[in-house]
Design a protein around this motif. Sequence first.
Motif, PDB file in Angstrom:
ATOM      1  N   SER B  58       0.801  -1.220   0.000  1.00 41.22           N
ATOM      2  CA  SER B  58       0.000   0.000   0.000  1.00 41.22           C
ATOM      3  C   SER B  58       0.840   1.279   0.000  1.00 41.22           C
ATOM      4  CB  SER B  58      -0.957   0.008   1.198  1.00 41.22           C
ATOM      5  OG  SER B  58      -0.230  -0.129   2.410  1.00 41.22           O
ATOM      6  N   GLN B  59       2.080   1.214   0.487  1.00 37.49           N
ATOM      7  CA  GLN B  59       2.910   2.416   0.538  1.00 37.49           C
ATOM      8  C   GLN B  59       4.044   2.381  -0.488  1.00 37.49           C
ATOM      9  OE1 GLN B  59       2.972   4.507   4.598  1.00 37.49           O
ATOM     10  NE2 GLN B  59       3.307   2.361   5.145  1.00 37.49           N
ATOM     11  N   LEU B  60       3.947   1.502  -1.437  1.00 41.73           N
ATOM     12  CA  LEU B  60       4.954   1.435  -2.506  1.00 41.73           C
ATOM     13  C   LEU B  60       4.553   2.390  -3.631  1.00 41.73           C
ATOM     14  CD1 LEU B  60       7.500  -0.336  -3.342  1.00 41.73           C
ATOM     15  CD2 LEU B  60       5.879  -1.596  -4.782  1.00 41.73           C
ATOM     16  N   PRO B  61       5.407   3.343  -3.996  1.00 40.85           N
ATOM     17  CA  PRO B  61       5.079   4.241  -5.125  1.00 40.85           C
ATOM     18  C   PRO B  61       5.201   3.478  -6.438  1.00 40.85           C
ATOM     19  CG  PRO B  61       6.754   5.193  -3.654  1.00 40.85           C
ATOM     20  CD  PRO B  61       6.655   3.726  -3.318  1.00 40.85           C
ATOM     21  N   LYS B  62       4.102   2.905  -6.851  1.00 40.46           N
ATOM     22  CA  LYS B  62       4.134   1.919  -7.935  1.00 40.46           C
ATOM     23  C   LYS B  62       4.462   2.514  -9.303  1.00 40.46           C
ATOM     24  CE  LYS B  62       0.804  -0.986  -5.489  1.00 40.46           C
ATOM     25  NZ  LYS B  62       0.567  -0.007  -4.410  1.00 40.46           N
ATOM     26  N   ASP B  63       4.420   3.840  -9.414  1.00 39.11           N
ATOM     27  CA  ASP B  63       4.774   4.445 -10.702  1.00 39.11           C
ATOM     28  C   ASP B  63       6.282   4.369 -10.932  1.00 39.11           C
ATOM     29  OD1 ASP B  63       4.964   7.968  -9.819  1.00 39.11           O
ATOM     30  OD2 ASP B  63       5.180   6.189  -8.572  1.00 39.11           O
ATOM     31  N   ARG B  64       7.038   4.163  -9.839  1.00 36.60           N
ATOM     32  CA  ARG B  64       8.509   4.155 -10.017  1.00 36.60           C
ATOM     33  C   ARG B  64       9.198   3.000  -9.305  1.00 36.60           C
ATOM     34  NH1 ARG B  64      11.219   7.635  -7.798  1.00 36.60           N
ATOM     35  NH2 ARG B  64       9.741   8.343  -6.197  1.00 36.60           N
TER      36      ARG B  64
END
Lengths: 114, 116
Positions: B58-64
């Motif tokens: 949930s706290q992973l910046p999935k765009d990068r």
Amino acid sequence: SQKIEQNSEALNIQEGKTATLTCNYTNYSPAYLQWYRQDPGRGPVFLLLIRENEKEKRKERLKVTFDTTLKQSLFHITASQPADSATYLCALVGGSSNTGKLIFGQGTTLQVKP
Amino acid sequence: EAGVAQSPRYKIIEKRQSVAFWCNPISGHATLYWYQQILGQGPKLLIQFQNNGVVDDSQLPKDRFSAERLKGVDSTLKIQPAKLEDSAVYLCASSLRGGGSGDTQYFGPGTRLTVL
């Protein structure tokens, strides 16, 4: 939102005294609370775990208390030694979706002077 | 018993470059965690694997950011492209069971990333 607060200022004490560190939390109902020690350039190391239905836990010179009414944990090191100098992190585990996820406070740096 | 291994220990890159970190957990540990620790703060969970499945990202910046745990053992965390605010220590941890057991987490030494 969930918030965990530890003393942001460093704690300086004399060798042989008792160090007391505080961990306060809001908007959270943890099943467990853990304390970790972190030395510079190293990962955290587990020290103690206390459950929500336990008031106090001891391990050698360490003592942890957990007050779910006050939403506070106190971490004591008795007969402190210079080797106890480090950053101490509290971490909450549990809540509504208990995946074992740890939510850490920012840590308190303890300096024990000889 | 060998601890959690991480590499590299240090990495300096320019912004917009990519970087990858590697973690080898303690043998037999089912759960693997990646944390980001910014200077002066506590570790923040980015992603949690149970065996090779994702439990919490949930706290992973999935765009990068992306992470994988092949065959339920080693794991890699990648950042592409990196931003200045990604400068931090990336910690890998493992635990025997994970889940809601309050299991002890064992941390590696971390990788210190500096983005210029």
